[in-house]
Design an enzyme around this catalytic site. Structure first.
Site, short mmCIF file in Angstrom:
data_model
loop_
_atom_site.label_atom_id
_atom_site.label_comp_id
_atom_site.label_asym_id
_atom_site.label_seq_id
_atom_site.Cartn_x
_atom_site.Cartn_y
_atom_site.Cartn_z
N ASP A 20 -2.98 1.44 7.10
CA ASP A 20 -2.15 1.08 5.96
C ASP A 20 -1.81 -0.40 5.93
OD1 ASP A 20 -2.19 3.75 5.24
OD2 ASP A 20 -0.37 4.22 6.37
N CYS A 47 -12.29 -4.91 6.62
CA CYS A 47 -11.60 -5.58 7.72
C CYS A 47 -10.90 -6.82 7.18
CB CYS A 47 -12.58 -5.97 8.81
SG CYS A 47 -11.83 -6.91 10.16
N CYS A 105 -15.92 -7.69 14.60
CA CYS A 105 -15.05 -8.63 15.31
C CYS A 105 -14.20 -7.96 16.38
CB CYS A 105 -14.14 -9.38 14.33
SG CYS A 105 -12.98 -8.30 13.45
N GLU A 140 -1.69 -1.56 -5.87
CA GLU A 140 -2.97 -0.96 -6.24
C GLU A 140 -2.81 -0.17 -7.53
OE1 GLU A 140 -6.59 1.51 -4.05
OE2 GLU A 140 -4.59 1.45 -3.18
N ASP A 198 0.86 -1.18 0.00
CA ASP A 198 0.00 0.00 0.00
C ASP A 198 0.90 1.23 0.00
OD1 ASP A 198 -2.68 1.33 0.36
OD2 ASP A 198 -1.67 2.06 2.16
N CYS A 252 -12.80 -2.68 14.14
CA CYS A 252 -13.91 -3.27 13.40
C CYS A 252 -15.13 -3.42 14.31
CB CYS A 252 -13.50 -4.62 12.82
SG CYS A 252 -14.82 -5.48 11.93
N CYS A 300 -12.30 -10.18 9.35
CA CYS A 300 -13.63 -10.79 9.15
C CYS A 300 -14.30 -10.40 7.84
CB CYS A 300 -14.55 -10.43 10.32
SG CYS A 300 -15.01 -8.68 10.39
#
Length: 401
Positions: A358, A329, A351, A276, A191, A348, A332
């Site tokens: 990042d 996330c 969870c 990306e 990233d 999150c 999960c």
């Protein structure tokens, strides 16, 4: 077991220090190359207005006629090889234009265009590690910062001078020493960012060196001094302009060196690299972030990573830019509603896992990229689907193997 070798076109660029006579000869050559290119472009443009096509062979014949005129007789005083090569480059530019891969060719400027001349094998002699160009009696004084591969002969030599006044020679060779690296099971998601240049799915963060910011005060001072000089061809203005150019060259050299070291390390350590697919040219339209994004050089990082991966048998996967890597996330699969840029850590709701923004994005990119390669699943960005994580579409590498 035999080791597979591939033959790649590889350019080796060196700095050299010309004598006064060589510098004068090369400067004349640069001027003649620019003149021939602009005249050929004007001729082809006028022919196009008359709905006629002019190709390379016709412009080459025009060059022969131009040399015989009294006004352009100086074109015969320099090597003919760079002049023919610039006509070939113009032909390539028109081919890309008609193929809708580029804009219409533009005229070369004496002050703004790159000063360069390309020599093919008939325009230079390379013996015993010494390079001698046509119309020159002495070899170039090249700073051999690294040796050429053993037994390699350059097929094309390009001589150039940058805006800082430095001279460079680039030798294009068929390098058979490039070999694929041993296969590895390592895979990494990357990233890119501004606070940290790269964040890896392993949790490692690579600092952003911010090369431009380090020299910003020196650059601003040099630019102020340049702005005070009277416009024209005065010596003082030329000195001030060159001072600014040297600072820009220093910034670019350090940035390029850092990116080369970083991409080489990533390619050596990982078999699969997931990044990306960002549209940087749209992102730099943000005035508040344009300078920082340009300094990070994300596009250059991707380009270096892709061609090195092709050379050494690695794979680079570009995940669709609309994939919600930051809001998803990685534990999960729950998709958050919003994720402002100022939020660097978040928990999150489903969870209870606390994520570094990042690192979480890098892990999601890795999972999406591996899902595409393994099962081809998911060709669209995931919507809000808690408990499940799909892949996103893959964009192939820009450089074909």
């Amino acid at each position: 077991m035999s080791v597979t070798t591939t033959c790649v076109k590889r350019a080796f660029k060196y700095r050299f220090h010309p004598t006064d006579a060589q510098a004068a000869e090369l400067s004349r050559t640069f001027g003649c190359v620019r003149k021939v290119y602009n005249m050929a472009l004007a001729a082809r443009t006028e022919a196009w207005a008359r709905q006629e096509r002019v190709n390379y062979n016709q412009t080459s014949a025009m060059l022969t006629v131009w040399k015989k005129t009294e006004e352009l007789a100086y074109l015969a005083e320099v090597s003919s090889v760079p002049l023919q090569q610039c006509l070939r480059h113009l032909q390539t530019a028109f081919t890309n234009f008609f193929g809708k891969r580029a804009k219409y060719p533009r005229f070369k400027s004496r002050k703004k265009s790159r000063k360069s001349a390309e020599y093919t094998t008939s325009g230079f002699r390379f013996r015993d590690g010494k390079l001698t160009l046509a119309k020159m009696s002495e070899p170039l004084d090249i700073v051999w910062s690294r040796p050429l591969p053993e037994g390699v002969q350059p097929s094309t030599v390009t001589v150039s001078q940058d805006s800082a006044g430095r001279w460079f020679v680039s030798m294009l060779c068929d390098d058979r020493s490039v070999r694929p690296l041993p296969a590895s099971d390592n895979a990494v998601g990357i990233d890119v960012g501004l606070d940290h240049l790269l964040t890896l799915s392993t949790g490692e963060k690579i600092a952003n060196p911010r090369h431009e910011r380090r020299d910003r005060a020196r650059l601003a001072k040099a630019q102020r001094e340049l702005a005070k000089k009277a416009k024209g061809d005065g010596t003082n203005r030329a000195k001030a302009r060159r001072k600014v150019a040297k600072i820009h060259a220093r910034i670019a050299d350090r940035r390029r060196d850092g990116l080369h070291k970083l991409t080489t390390r990533l390619v050596r350590e990982n078999q699969t690299i997931v990044i990306e697919d960002l549209t940087v040219r749209n992102m730099v339209k943000n005035r508040s972030l344009a300078r920082a994004i340009s300094d990070a050089a994300w596009s250059e990082f991707r380009g270096l990573l892709e061609y090195k991966a092709t050379w050494y048998g690695r794979e680079v996967i570009a995940v669709d830019r609309f994939f919600p890597s930051s809001k998803l996330c990685s534990h999960c699969g729950t998709l958050q509603e919003k994720m402002p840029l100022n939020v660097r850590t978040w928990t999150c709701d489903s969870c209870g896992t606390t994520h570094d923004r990042d690192v979480n994005a890098a892990r999601n990119l890795l999972a999406a990229g591996l899902a595409v390669t393994v099962c081809g699943a998911g060709v669209r960005p995931q919507r809000r689907t808690p408990g499940g994580q799909s892949a996103t579409k893959q964009k192939p590498s820009r450089r074909e193997p």
